[in-house]
Design a protein around this motif. Structure first.
Motif, mmCIF file in Angstrom:
data_model
loop_
_atom_site.group_PDB
_atom_site.id
_atom_site.type_symbol
_atom_site.label_atom_id
_atom_site.label_comp_id
_atom_site.label_asym_id
_atom_site.label_seq_id
_atom_site.Cartn_x
_atom_site.Cartn_y
_atom_site.Cartn_z
ATOM 1 N N ASN A 344 18.632 -24.435 -2.209
ATOM 2 C CA ASN A 344 19.400 -25.632 -1.807
ATOM 3 C C ASN A 344 18.546 -26.875 -1.662
ATOM 4 N N ALA A 345 17.240 -26.748 -1.820
ATOM 5 C CA ALA A 345 16.372 -27.918 -1.654
ATOM 6 C C ALA A 345 16.582 -28.891 -2.825
ATOM 7 N N PRO A 346 16.511 -30.179 -2.565
ATOM 8 C CA PRO A 346 16.645 -31.175 -3.659
ATOM 9 C C PRO A 346 15.391 -31.206 -4.521
ATOM 10 N N SER A 347 15.484 -31.890 -5.604
ATOM 11 C CA SER A 347 14.330 -32.027 -6.501
ATOM 12 C C SER A 347 13.290 -32.937 -5.875
ATOM 13 N N LEU A 348 12.121 -32.955 -6.459
ATOM 14 C CA LEU A 348 11.038 -33.771 -5.886
ATOM 15 C C LEU A 348 11.342 -35.265 -5.959
ATOM 16 N N THR A 352 13.396 -36.458 0.435
ATOM 17 C CA THR A 352 13.025 -37.469 1.426
ATOM 18 C C THR A 352 12.177 -36.788 2.511
ATOM 19 N N GLU A 353 11.733 -37.585 3.489
ATOM 20 C CA GLU A 353 10.916 -37.044 4.567
ATOM 21 C C GLU A 353 11.704 -36.065 5.431
ATOM 22 N N GLN A 354 12.988 -36.309 5.594
ATOM 23 C CA GLN A 354 13.803 -35.398 6.398
ATOM 24 C C GLN A 354 13.919 -34.019 5.744
ATOM 25 N N VAL A 358 12.363 -29.726 7.139
ATOM 26 C CA VAL A 358 13.015 -28.413 7.194
ATOM 27 C C VAL A 358 12.009 -27.290 6.965
ATOM 28 N N PHE A 359 11.028 -27.534 6.073
ATOM 29 C CA PHE A 359 10.038 -26.496 5.750
ATOM 30 C C PHE A 359 8.853 -26.506 6.708
ATOM 31 N N ASN A 360 8.613 -27.568 7.444
ATOM 32 C CA ASN A 360 7.436 -27.651 8.319
ATOM 33 C C ASN A 360 7.766 -27.466 9.792
#
Length: 410
Positions: A344-348, A352-354, A358-360
Motif C-alpha cells: 500500500n505504500a506510494p511510489s517514491l 511524503t514525509e508522513q 509509518v516505517f520509522n
C-alpha cells in the motif's frame, strides 16, 4: 576307730548308690576327703578301714577322672607306700586296680615330659641355627651400620656448619645495622649543631611526633594484617557458601520454571458417572472377548513407569511445539503486516514525509527489548557448557538476563 570305719563305710555306700555325685562337689572338698582317707591309711593298720578306704578311692578314681590327677600330682610316693603297707591283707584285687590307675597316670606324665624335652631340644637347635646365621651376616650389618652412622655424622656436621654460617651472617648484618645507626646519629648530631638554640625545642618536638607516627603506623599495620589473616578463612568460607547458594538457587529456579511449563495430565472433560459406567462395561466386555496372558506385578509396574515417562516426554514436546507454532504464527502475522504496508505504500515520487513516518515509528521499548534479547542470546551461546546443563528444552525467551553480562553492544 569305730567312728572312722563307720564314716568310711557311709562314704562307700554313697558312692556305690550314685557315682556321679562327685561332679557336683567342689575340688577343695574332694581334696579334704582324700586327705582324710590317706591319713587313715597312714595312721592305722586296721584291715577293715584299709579295705574300705581303698574301695572308696578306687570308686572315686573310676567315676571322677580329676581325682586321679589330684592323687598323682599332690600325693607323690603313694604307690610304694600302698604296695609296702597293705599288700597281702585280703583286698589285693582292689589294691592292684588302684595302683594300675596310678601307674598309668604316672606313665602319661613321663611321656609328656619326654615330649616337652624333645620340644626344648628342637627349639634349642633352631635358635642355635638362627644365631649362627645371624653371626655369619654380622660383618655386613656392622659395615652398613658404620656407613649409616658416618653419613649421619656428616649430615650433622654440615647442618652445624650451616647454622654457624647463618649466625655469622646475622652477626655481620647486626654489626652493619649498628654502624649505619651510629653514622645516622652522628649526622643527626651534626645537623643539630647547625640549628639555632631557640629552635631546638621545636625541632625535638617534631622529631618525637614523627617517631610516634612511625611507631603507630607500623603497629597498626601489623595489627590489621594479623586481623585480616585471622578473618581470611572465614571470608573464604563465606564467599564459597555464597557462590554455592547462588548456583543452587539458580538451578532450582530453572527446574521449577521447567516443571511449571509442563502441564499436568488431566482426564477427559465432561465425563459423567453414567458415561464412566458405560465405558467401564465396554472395557469389561472387550477384556472378556480378548483375554490376555497373566503379567507379573513387577512387569506391570515397569510398564506403568515407562508409560508415565513417555507421557511426560510427549507433554513436554507438545508444549514446546505449541510455543514454536505460536511464534511462527506471530512471525507470519508480522510479515503479512509488513507486506501490506509495502504493497500500500506510494511510489517514491509521490511519497511524503508522513509516509516515511509509518516505517520509522517503532516503539522504543520494543526496540530496546529486541536488542537486549539479541545480546542475551549471544552471551548464552558463547557461555561455558556447565551453565547450559538442563536447558536442552528451554525456551530462548526464558533465559535469565541477570545471569548474562551485556558486554556486546550492537
Amino acid at each position: 576307730v569305730e567312728t572312722g570305719a563307720i564314716m568310711v563305710s557311709v562314704l562307700l555306700g554313697i558312692l556305690q548308690v550314685n557315682r556321679t555325685v562327685l561332679f557336683s562337689v567342689e575340688e577343695k572338698h574332694i581334696r579334704i576327703i582324700l586327705d582324710e582317707l590317706i591319713y587313715k591309711l597312714f595312721a592305722t593298720s586296721n584291715p577293715v578301714i584299709g579295705s574300705t578306704s581303698i574301695k572308696v578311692m578306687l570308686l572315686m578314681v573310676e567315676s571322677h577322672s580329676p581325682t586321679l590327677k589330684i592323687l598323682c600330682t599332690s600325693y607323690k610316693g603313694l604307690c610304694p607306700f600302698l604296695k609296702k603297707q597293705w599288700t597281702g591283707r585280703g583286698f589285693d584285687e582292689d589294691l592292684s586296680q588302684l595302683m594300675e590307675h596310678l601307674y598309668s597316670r604316672s606313665t602319661q606324665g613321663i611321656s609328656q615330659q619326654k615330649f616337652y624335652r624333645a620340644a626344648c631340644l628342637i627349639q634349642a637347635a633352631w635358635r642355635a641355627y638362627q644365631t649362627r646365621k645371624r653371626v655369619k651376616y654380622l660383618p655386613k650389618v656392622v659395615t652398613t651400620l658404620q656407613r649409616s652412622f658416618r653419613a649421619k655424622r656428616e649430615r650433622e656436621m654440615l647442618r652445624l656448619e650451616k647454622l654457624r654460617e647463618e649466625e655469622e651472617l646475622k652477626h655481620q648484618l647486626e654489626l652493619r645495622r649498628h654502624q649505619a645507626l651510629r653514622e645516622f646519629r652522628q649526622r643527626q648530631l651534626g645537623l643539630m649543631e647547625i640549628i639555632p638554640a631557640s629552635e631546638m625545642k621545636k625541632y625535638l618536638q617534631e622529631e618525637r611526633s614523627r617517631s610516634a607516627q612511625l611507631i603507630q603506623k607500623v603497629w597498626l599495620g601489623r595489627r590489621q594484617r594479623k586481623a585480616f589473616n585471622e578473618q581470611k578463612p572465614a571470608l573464604k568460607e563465606f564467599r564459597a557458601a555464597v557462590i554455592i547458594q547462588r548456583a543452587v538457587l539458580k538451578f532450582l529456579n530453572k527446574r521449577r520454571n521447567l516443571r511449571s511449563s509442563i502441564a499436568p495430565w488431566q482426564g477427559p472433560k465432561n465425563l459423567t458417572d453414567p458415561r464412566r459406567l458405560e465405558l467401564r462395561a465396554k472395557v469389561d466386555a472387550y477384556v472378556k472377548l480378548h483375554p490376555v496372558a497373566q503379567v507379573s506385578e513387577e512387569r506391570t509396574n515397569e510398564r506403568h513407569s515407562q508409560t508415565q515417562e513417555m507421557l511426560g516426554q510427549y507433554l513436554m514436546r507438545r508444549n514446546l511445539q505449541r510455543k514454536s507454532e505460536q511464534q511462527q504464527e506471530a512471525l507470519l502475522a508480522h510479515i503479512n503486516t509488513d507486506i501490506e504496508l509495502l504493497m500500500n505504500a506510494p511510489s517514491l515520487k509521490e511519497a511524503t514525509e508522513q509516509d516515511t513516518v509509518v516505517f520509522n515509528s517503532r516503539s522504543v521499548p520494543v526496540a530496546t527489548r529486541a536488542r537486549q534479547s539479541h545480546n542475551t542470546m549471544l552471551q548464552f551461546t558463547r557461555g561455558p557448557w556447565w551453565k547450559k546443563l538442563g536447558d536442552e528444552f528451554q525456551d530462548p525467551e526464558m533465559i535469565y538476563t541477570q545471569d548474562m553480562d551485556f558486554d556486546l553492544v550492537l
